[in-house]
Design an enzyme around this catalytic site. Structure first.
Site, short mmCIF file in Angstrom:
data_model
loop_
_atom_site.label_atom_id
_atom_site.label_comp_id
_atom_site.label_asym_id
_atom_site.label_seq_id
_atom_site.Cartn_x
_atom_site.Cartn_y
_atom_site.Cartn_z
N LYS A 134 7.43 23.01 -14.28
CA LYS A 134 6.59 21.85 -13.96
C LYS A 134 6.22 21.85 -12.48
CE LYS A 134 4.98 17.49 -14.66
NZ LYS A 134 4.96 16.30 -15.47
N GLU A 175 -4.58 17.42 -11.46
CA GLU A 175 -5.11 17.85 -12.76
C GLU A 175 -6.61 18.18 -12.70
OE1 GLU A 175 -3.10 15.95 -16.10
OE2 GLU A 175 -4.82 16.39 -17.37
N LYS A 196 2.81 11.41 -11.70
CA LYS A 196 1.97 10.54 -12.55
C LYS A 196 2.71 9.23 -12.75
CE LYS A 196 -0.95 13.68 -15.19
NZ LYS A 196 -1.28 14.25 -16.52
N HIS A 220 -0.20 18.05 -27.00
CA HIS A 220 -0.44 16.62 -26.82
C HIS A 220 -1.75 16.16 -27.44
CE1 HIS A 220 2.87 17.19 -24.08
NE2 HIS A 220 2.88 15.93 -23.71
N GLU A 254 9.57 19.07 -25.11
CA GLU A 254 8.88 19.40 -23.85
C GLU A 254 9.46 20.68 -23.24
OE1 GLU A 254 6.19 17.75 -22.68
OE2 GLU A 254 6.27 15.82 -23.72
N ARG A 292 0.82 -1.23 0.00
CA ARG A 292 0.00 0.00 0.00
C ARG A 292 0.84 1.27 0.00
NH1 ARG A 292 -3.14 -3.06 3.66
NH2 ARG A 292 -4.96 -3.91 2.58
N HIS A 307 7.47 10.13 -28.65
CA HIS A 307 6.48 11.03 -28.05
C HIS A 307 6.78 12.52 -28.30
CE1 HIS A 307 3.52 12.51 -25.23
NE2 HIS A 307 4.46 13.12 -24.53
N ARG A 348 -3.22 22.05 -14.37
CA ARG A 348 -2.20 21.07 -14.81
C ARG A 348 -2.41 20.64 -16.27
NH1 ARG A 348 0.61 16.13 -11.42
NH2 ARG A 348 1.81 15.31 -13.18
N ASN A 357 -0.40 19.64 -21.16
CA ASN A 357 -0.74 18.84 -22.35
C ASN A 357 -0.71 19.65 -23.63
OD1 ASN A 357 -1.10 16.49 -20.84
ND2 ASN A 357 -3.19 17.12 -20.29
N HIS A 365 -1.02 13.14 -29.52
CA HIS A 365 -1.46 11.77 -29.17
C HIS A 365 -2.18 11.11 -30.33
CE1 HIS A 365 -1.33 12.30 -24.51
NE2 HIS A 365 -0.20 11.84 -25.00
N1 GLY Z 1 3.10 15.07 -18.45
C1 GLY Z 1 1.98 15.82 -18.07
C2 GLY Z 1 1.76 15.87 -16.59
O1 GLY Z 1 2.62 15.44 -15.85
O2 GLY Z 1 0.75 16.30 -16.14
#
Ligand code: GLY
Length: 361
Positions: A229, A239, A143, A250, A185, A121, A267, A243, A247, A254
């Site tokens: 970031k 998000e 993430k 993206h 990026e 956990r 990517h 946040r 993107n 994507h």
């Molecule tokens: N790569 C996008 C984020 O971390 O929210």
């Protein structure tokens, strides 16, 4: 060591950026009062280059280490690979106070983080990113996750690391194509958040490879990107709103990755094409000047990143793929669009007609 803080209600942590800092990994982790056992997760190539430096540093600082290697590549970003990490954790009797260290790019980082989030956990987690993309994006913000056969990153958790340690020197073994993909990026942060970063990149000489980029500039790029970031994530960890600006590029990116079966572009390359498209959409909608859109496109081209949507892709297939993207909210595709260099908005007011117009161009 230059330090950037990710300030969160419950799980704040530091990002350390310094040349040669791999040798300090053990001492830095010791400051965090983590348990004695460390499981280092990596892939064979990266481990071969940097594994022993990390292990020596950890053991010199008093940690007991064990290792788990995953073959390199997105195809191994699966629940089966996570199950194998659990097996190693079990075999070495990891405890709640133990730490999983991710030494590698985004795939290793995302998987190690997910294993750390779920084993017992939740055990401690440290990120040691080795690709430019992982340094400026994937390793920061918590993430974590793996792919489902039906889609990328569909399984995952927000789980913050205790520390992100970045040693720019490891980029010397990164393939040039991957370096450029990471730069996409970096350019993104210039557009969405940090105008000065964008100007520095514009004014710099070569920025498309580690071997020729000015090392001081590289340090600045890493610091400013990590700070951008960290600031965004500190304001919106899960998000709920802001946040999503990360993107930028993206949405169409994507769709292109997916329609080319993740074979034609890495990517960052798809994001570069997506940023050019988003820039054109913004200027068509009168949100952004054509002059600034051109400055963005010129910088992307200078980094030797692709700028054009492959002509063989069907326009309607792109529109359909946009509709099935994770970023669709209440049936509407959300776009991140620039209004100035350094500022973007989130909008669902982009019509299919505008998207078609831009793709046709
Ligand atoms: N790569 C996008 C984020 O971390 O929210």
């Amino acid at each position: 060591m230059p330090t950037i803080s990710v300030n969160l209600p419950a799980n704040s942590y530091n990002i350390l950026i310094s040349s040669g800092s791999l040798t300090q990994l053990g001492e830095e982790m010791k400051q965090l009062n983590l348990g004695k056992k460390v499981l280092l997760v990596s892939n064979p190539e990266i481990f071969n280059d940097y594994g022993q430096t990390c292990i020596k540093s950890l053991e010199d600082a008093g940690f007991e280490t064990c290792t788990h290697l995953i073959p390199a590549g997105e195809t191994y970003k699966t629940l089966q690979s996570i199950a194998r990490i659990y097996d190693t954790a079990l075999e070495h009797h990891l405890e709640r106070s133990s730490t999983l260290v991710a030494l590698g790019g985004g795939v290793v980082g995302d998987m190690t983080g997910f294993a750390a989030a779920t084993w017992l956990r939740g055990v401690n987690f440290v990120q040691v990113p080795t690709s430019l993309l992982a340094m400026v994006d994937a390793s920061i913000g918590g993430k974590t996750g793996v792919n489902h056969p039906q889609g990328k990153n569909l399984i995952g958790a927000f789980y913050q690391p205790k520390l992100v340690l970045i040693d720019p020197q490891v980029l010397k073994t990164l393939p040039v194509r991957e370096f450029r993909a990471g730069m996409a990026e970096v350019i993104k942060y210039g557009i969405i958040w940090d105008k000065d970063l964008f100007t520095k990149l514009e004014q710099a000489g070569d920025i498309d490879r580690f071997a020729s980029i000015n090392q001081e500039l590289l340090q600045t790029i890493l610091i400013r990107s990590a700070r951008a970031k960290a600031e965004v994530v500190s304001q919106d960890e899960k998000e709920a709103g802001l946040r999503a600006i990360l993107n930028y590029g993206h949405t169409i990116g994507h769709a292109i990755e997916s329609l080319t079966n993740y074979q034609q572009f890495v990517h960052g390359e798809a994001v570069a094409i997506g940023m050019v498209a988003a820039g054109k959409i913004a200027s068509l909608m009168g949100l952004w000047t054509e002059e600034e859109a051109n400055r963005q496109d010129k910088l992307i081209a200078k980094t030797k990143l692709p700028t054009k949507i492959p002509t063989e892709l069907d326009i309607n297939a792109i529109i359909e793929t946009l509709q099935s993207d994770k970023k669709v909210k209440a049936g509407k595709v959300r776009f991140i669009l620039p209004t100035q260099i350094g500022k973007v908005i989130i909008t669902d007011r982009v019509t299919d007609g505008i998207v078609k117009n831009v793709i046709e161009q």
